[in-house]
Design an enzyme around this catalytic site. Structure first.
Site, short mmCIF file in Angstrom:
data_model
loop_
_atom_site.label_atom_id
_atom_site.label_comp_id
_atom_site.label_asym_id
_atom_site.label_seq_id
_atom_site.Cartn_x
_atom_site.Cartn_y
_atom_site.Cartn_z
N ASP A 24 -6.98 6.50 -5.50
CA ASP A 24 -6.21 5.45 -6.16
C ASP A 24 -5.12 5.02 -5.19
O ASP A 24 -4.19 5.79 -4.91
CB ASP A 24 -5.61 6.04 -7.47
CG ASP A 24 -4.82 5.02 -8.26
OD1 ASP A 24 -4.47 3.97 -7.71
OD2 ASP A 24 -4.56 5.30 -9.45
N HIS A 25 -5.24 3.80 -4.71
CA HIS A 25 -4.34 3.35 -3.65
C HIS A 25 -2.90 3.16 -4.13
O HIS A 25 -1.97 3.01 -3.34
CB HIS A 25 -4.88 2.04 -3.05
CG HIS A 25 -4.56 1.86 -1.60
ND1 HIS A 25 -3.67 2.65 -0.91
CD2 HIS A 25 -5.02 0.96 -0.69
CE1 HIS A 25 -3.59 2.25 0.34
NE2 HIS A 25 -4.41 1.22 0.50
N ARG A 26 -2.69 3.17 -5.45
CA ARG A 26 -1.32 3.09 -5.96
C ARG A 26 -0.57 4.38 -5.67
O ARG A 26 0.65 4.41 -5.59
CB ARG A 26 -1.32 2.86 -7.48
CG ARG A 26 -1.93 1.53 -7.89
CD ARG A 26 -2.08 1.47 -9.40
NE ARG A 26 -2.87 2.58 -9.92
CZ ARG A 26 -3.00 2.87 -11.22
NH1 ARG A 26 -2.37 2.13 -12.12
NH2 ARG A 26 -3.74 3.87 -11.62
#
Ligand code: CAO
Length: 428
Positions: free
Chosen positions: A400-402
């Site tokens: 999850d790039h967040r």
């Protein structure tokens, strides 16, 4: 001789303050016996108020929006003896008595709702404000629900009047359309009749497949995901695994490479705590976990399930091998309990027993990463002096790039490669 007849609201069954929705006559109109003079509406029903006399309307005493009860004067009608058998011509005008009016429909009578027309947003058509024909009570009801009443093109009441039920039906329809779409407003897929191209057979999806599908779609739409690919040299690890299995008796469960991968993954999670975390629902906080539970995607006849191996950091290769075998068997037999599938920190999806060189697994949110494995194969690897045959294992890390930066993803993968390349490091 003519008689002036007063037309009043008849017995409507103990209901007072009934809304006048429409008045259909005006002074001077020629009306017939039983002709509808006005339309009344209660919460439950709409009813036509018929005239109890034929003749010429003299005066109308109500207007739309008024409230009436039994006995309220509606209109006066000048009735001739010829056209009105019920009126008594010999009566003096001022003494004219209205005959017993025709009964109106009881308020409890169910109203037949016409099929709901498509709302403007669906038809693409525009609806004039004149089309919104409803009582103040219904308009208020629509406003309270946030419904633009002009989008309800025809109601179930008389002359298309909009009733409360029409507003409710409109809301239900819009809600149903909302669930057919995603929360992001992405239009649903069109339905195609494939039988026009050839023979087909329909198979109902298993419950697991349907639920998994919903969850995957939700994750796909909510998480910005990146997949990073690499390969680990597992030549020595494989030699050790083969040696361990050689020591086992025929009936023992064999160790597969997956158990080493589980251990390597957990060691990397200890090193990079942000991978053992979940983002809070408001996206403001990272919840770091101090336990190390690994979900294993297991292929079953009914679809994909993910049993969870608990406290992997405290377990050895043999214990994990036995637990993996037990949980994956239970999964295939459909015997996993909900608790067996809860509390995972990261999931591993291993297709190595089947093949593949790389794939992009979807994060099992609210976890922040998933680890994919495909088939190891011997490859010539340059060691600085010569090409050596090495067993290389393809690895895929979706995150999850967040939560995870690209560099963190690459470092995490590098750590796993290091553990798998030299499993003695798992002891450090
Ligand atoms: N490379 C080469 N060989 C591999 C391998 C790999 N990466 N992974 C497994 N193998 C071999 C095993 O060593 C075993 O060999 P032998 O038959 O010679 O002993 C064989 O392939 C079968 O292994 P396995 O699949 O039964 O066992 P496993 O521990 O590797 O995996 C499990 C267990 C439950 C993960 C697996 O059976 C499974 O269900 N995989 C599917 C997961 C899935 O559906 N993923 C997709 C999810 S969508 O994102």
């Amino acid at each position: 001789m003519a008689a002036l007849i007063e037309i009043k609201v008849p017995d409507v069954g103990n209901v007072a303050d009934i809304d006048v929705v429409d008045v259909l006559v005006k002074p001077g109109d020629q009306i017939k016996l039983e002709q509808t003079l006005a339309v009344l509406e209660t919460d439950k029903a709409s009813m036509d108020l018929p005239s109890s006399a034929a003749g010429t309307v003299q005066e109308v005493f109500i207007k739309p929006g008024d409230k009436v009860s039994e006995g309220t004067l509606i209109a006066t009608v000048l009735a001739s003896a010829e056209e009105n058998s019920v009126a008594k011509p010999e009566q003096p005008l001022q003494e004219a008595v209205a005959p017993a009016p025709a009964p109106v429909a009881p308020v409890s009578e169910p109203v037949v709702i016409k099929p709901e027309p498509l709302p403007e947003t669906v038809t693409g058509g525009s609806v004039s404000s004149a089309a919104a024909h409803a009582t103040p009570a219904v308009r208020l009801f629509a406003r309270e629900l946030g419904v633009d009443i002009h989008k309800i093109t025809t109601g179930g009441g008389r002359k298309g009047r909009i009733l409360k039920d029409d507003v409710k039906n409109f809301v239900k329809k819009v809600m149903a359309e909302g669930t057919a779409q995603s929360g992001t407003g992405i239009p649903s897929m069109p339905s195609v009749d494939f039988s026009q191209f050839g023979d087909i057979e329909e198979q109902k999806l298993s419950k697991i497949k349907r639920l998994t599908g919903q969850n995957l779609s939700r994750v796909w739409l909510n998480l910005p995901m990146v997949t990073y690919h690499d390969e680990a040299d597992i030549t020595e690890m494989e030699a050790f695994r083969v040696a361990l299995n050689a020591e086992k008796s025929k009936d023992d469960v064999k160790i597969t490479g997956l158990v080493f991968i589980i251990k390597a993954l957990v060691s990397a999670m200890e090193q990079f705590p942000q991978f053992n975390a979940s983002l809070s629902a408001d996206g403001e906080k990272l919840i770091l976990k101090k336990y190390f539970n690994i979900g294993i995607a297991v292929d079953t006849p009914n679809g994909l399930v993910v049993p969870v191996l608990r406290d992997v950091n405290r377990k050895g290769i043999n214990e994990l091998t036995a637990e993996l075998a037990e949980k994956s068997n239970k999964a295939r037999l459909g015997k996993l309990m909900p608790a067996d599938m809860q509390g995972g920190c990261i999931t591993i999806s291993s297709l190595g027993g089947i093949g593949g060189t790389a794939f992009t697994p979807i994060v099992n949110a609210p976890e922040v990463a998933i680890f994919g494995v495909t088939r190891a194969k011997m490859q010539p690897v340059w060691n600085g002096k010569e090409f050596m045959p090495r067993l290389m294992l393809p690895l895929d890390l979706t995150y999850d790039h967040r939560v995870i930066d690209g560099v963190e993803g690459a470092r995490f993968m590098a750590a796993i490669k290091q553990y798998l390349g030299d499993i003695r490091r798992l002891l450090l």
